[in-house]
Design a protein around this motif. Structure first.
Motif, PDB file in Angstrom:
ATOM      1  N   GLU A 117     -37.219   3.502  47.994  1.00  0.00           N
ATOM      2  CA  GLU A 117     -37.099   4.587  48.966  1.00  0.00           C
ATOM      3  C   GLU A 117     -38.481   5.094  49.343  1.00  0.00           C
ATOM      4  O   GLU A 117     -39.380   5.193  48.494  1.00  0.00           O
ATOM      5  N   SER A 119     -40.965   7.881  50.014  1.00  0.00           N
ATOM      6  CA  SER A 119     -41.122   9.264  49.581  1.00  0.00           C
ATOM      7  C   SER A 119     -41.493  10.169  50.744  1.00  0.00           C
ATOM      8  O   SER A 119     -42.244   9.752  51.638  1.00  0.00           O
ATOM      9  N   GLU A 160     -36.792  14.723  53.279  1.00  0.00           N
ATOM     10  CA  GLU A 160     -36.680  15.510  52.052  1.00  0.00           C
ATOM     11  C   GLU A 160     -36.036  14.654  50.974  1.00  0.00           C
ATOM     12  O   GLU A 160     -35.293  13.713  51.255  1.00  0.00           O
ATOM     13  N   TRP A 161     -36.301  15.020  49.718  1.00  0.00           N
ATOM     14  CA  TRP A 161     -35.698  14.304  48.609  1.00  0.00           C
ATOM     15  C   TRP A 161     -34.262  14.760  48.381  1.00  0.00           C
ATOM     16  O   TRP A 161     -33.957  15.949  48.507  1.00  0.00           O
ATOM     17  N   THR A 165     -31.860  12.523  43.175  1.00  0.00           N
ATOM     18  CA  THR A 165     -33.066  11.741  42.925  1.00  0.00           C
ATOM     19  C   THR A 165     -34.079  12.555  42.136  1.00  0.00           C
ATOM     20  O   THR A 165     -34.699  12.061  41.186  1.00  0.00           O
ATOM     21  N   VAL A 166     -34.248  13.813  42.514  1.00  0.00           N
ATOM     22  CA  VAL A 166     -35.169  14.701  41.803  1.00  0.00           C
ATOM     23  C   VAL A 166     -34.721  14.885  40.360  1.00  0.00           C
ATOM     24  O   VAL A 166     -35.527  14.803  39.424  1.00  0.00           O
ATOM     25  N   VAL A 281     -42.080  12.142  43.302  1.00  0.00           N
ATOM     26  CA  VAL A 281     -40.815  12.822  43.598  1.00  0.00           C
ATOM     27  C   VAL A 281     -40.971  14.329  43.420  1.00  0.00           C
ATOM     28  O   VAL A 281     -41.213  14.809  42.312  1.00  0.00           O
TER      29      VAL A 281
END
Length: 295
Positions: A117, A119, A160-161, A165-166, A281
């Motif tokens: 992905e 970032s 945005e994350w 995932t975070v 991240v």
């Protein structure tokens, strides 16, 4: 609410730890680190597809997919436990991205497809090894990564994350924090200086105690955020997990002394991975802004 792990969750942790110890133990880790061209210790960016397939068969990527779709049918709290073990083992590859994409990218759940992905900060890990790239990666240029097992490319950052995932990246950071605590304590109980083990010295005791406190605080925050799935709590958990991983790796180096700074020791690998995860991240400044905005 009882946040203690139930028996099924404890069995899951034990099973994953045993699997990773057998398939990606220290010998495999060092072989991956030292396998770069030229013998400079810099990884060559190739992903072990056999390992990836085994992780898929073990259910790591399909962990949260419902059983009727071929998944394991577990939830975010169980995924956090699994990714903590992945962080402890320093498993290489875009694990979180492939796991998150398992429900939408064919083959990801089975480990047949590698997903990475882009970032929002403009970094892409494992770009050349990935079959699927989520986000615009046109014009990506390679950048030198401090972590020999995380090749990076840079592109213009956007978006945005996703909260999950975070959170799963924070869980990996907790795994590094825990590994560093265990490694420091183990070394302190066997290394002798001035006729006694260094773990008997007050300064070393304080270092190890501080590492344990940081690990447990971060773990509690990550586990709590896995239950609530609240974006602000997840941002706060990432802040604590980043701090625990980086600070514990540094203190672990301190406990090991000169030996800890050698290439042959594994401590520096955890420190470097912790740095990369922290930058890749939801970096600390952005996480702090999210928490502050909600206060």
């Amino acid at each position: 609410m009882d946040f203690r792990l139930d028996q099924d969750q404890r069995d899951l942790v034990r099973g994953v730890r045993e699997l990773l110890a057998g398939r990606f133990g220290r010998e495999a880790l060092r072989a991956a680190v030292d396998g770069g061209g030229g013998g400079d210790g810099e990884g060559d960016g190739r992903l072990d597809r056999g390992l990836w397939k085994e992780l898929g068969e073990a259910g790591l990527f399909a962990l949260r997919l419902p059983e009727e779709r071929g998944g394991v049918g577990l939830g975010l709290p169980e995924a956090v436990l699994v990714f903590e073990e992945a962080g402890r083992a320093l498993l290489p590859g875009p694990l979180v991205a492939t796991h998150v994409a398992a429900g939408s990218v064919p083959g990801a759940a089975e480990g047949a497809v590698v997903v990475t992905e882009v970032s929002p900060e403009g970094l892409v890990p494992w770009l050349e090894a990935a079959d699927v790239v989520l986000g615009a990666a046109e014009g990506a240029v390679p950048v030198r990564s401090v972590d020999p097992l995380t090749p990076l490319h840079r592109v213009p950052g956007t978006g945005e994350w996703a909260s999950e995932t975070v959170l799963l990246t924070a869980a990996e950071q907790v795994g590094t924090a825990a590994w560093c605590t265990d490694a420091a304590v183990a070394y302190a109980t066997r290394r002798e200086q001035f006729g006694q083990v260094i773990g008997g010295f007050q300064a070393v005791k304080h270092l190890c105690a501080g590492m344990l406190v940081r690990t447990e605080l971060a773990r509690a925050a990550v586990h709590g955020a896995a239950v609530t799935a609240d974006p602000v709590e997840i941002a706060g958990a990432k802040l604590l997990a980043d701090e625990a991983a980086v600070a514990n790796a540094r203190d672990c180096l301190q406990v090991h002394g000169g030996m800890g700074f050698t290439w042959e020791a594994d401590v520096h690998l955890h420190l470097k991975r912790a740095w990369v995860r922290a930058a890749l991240v939801l970096p600390g400044d952005r996480a702090a802004e999210e928490v502050a905005a909600a206060l």
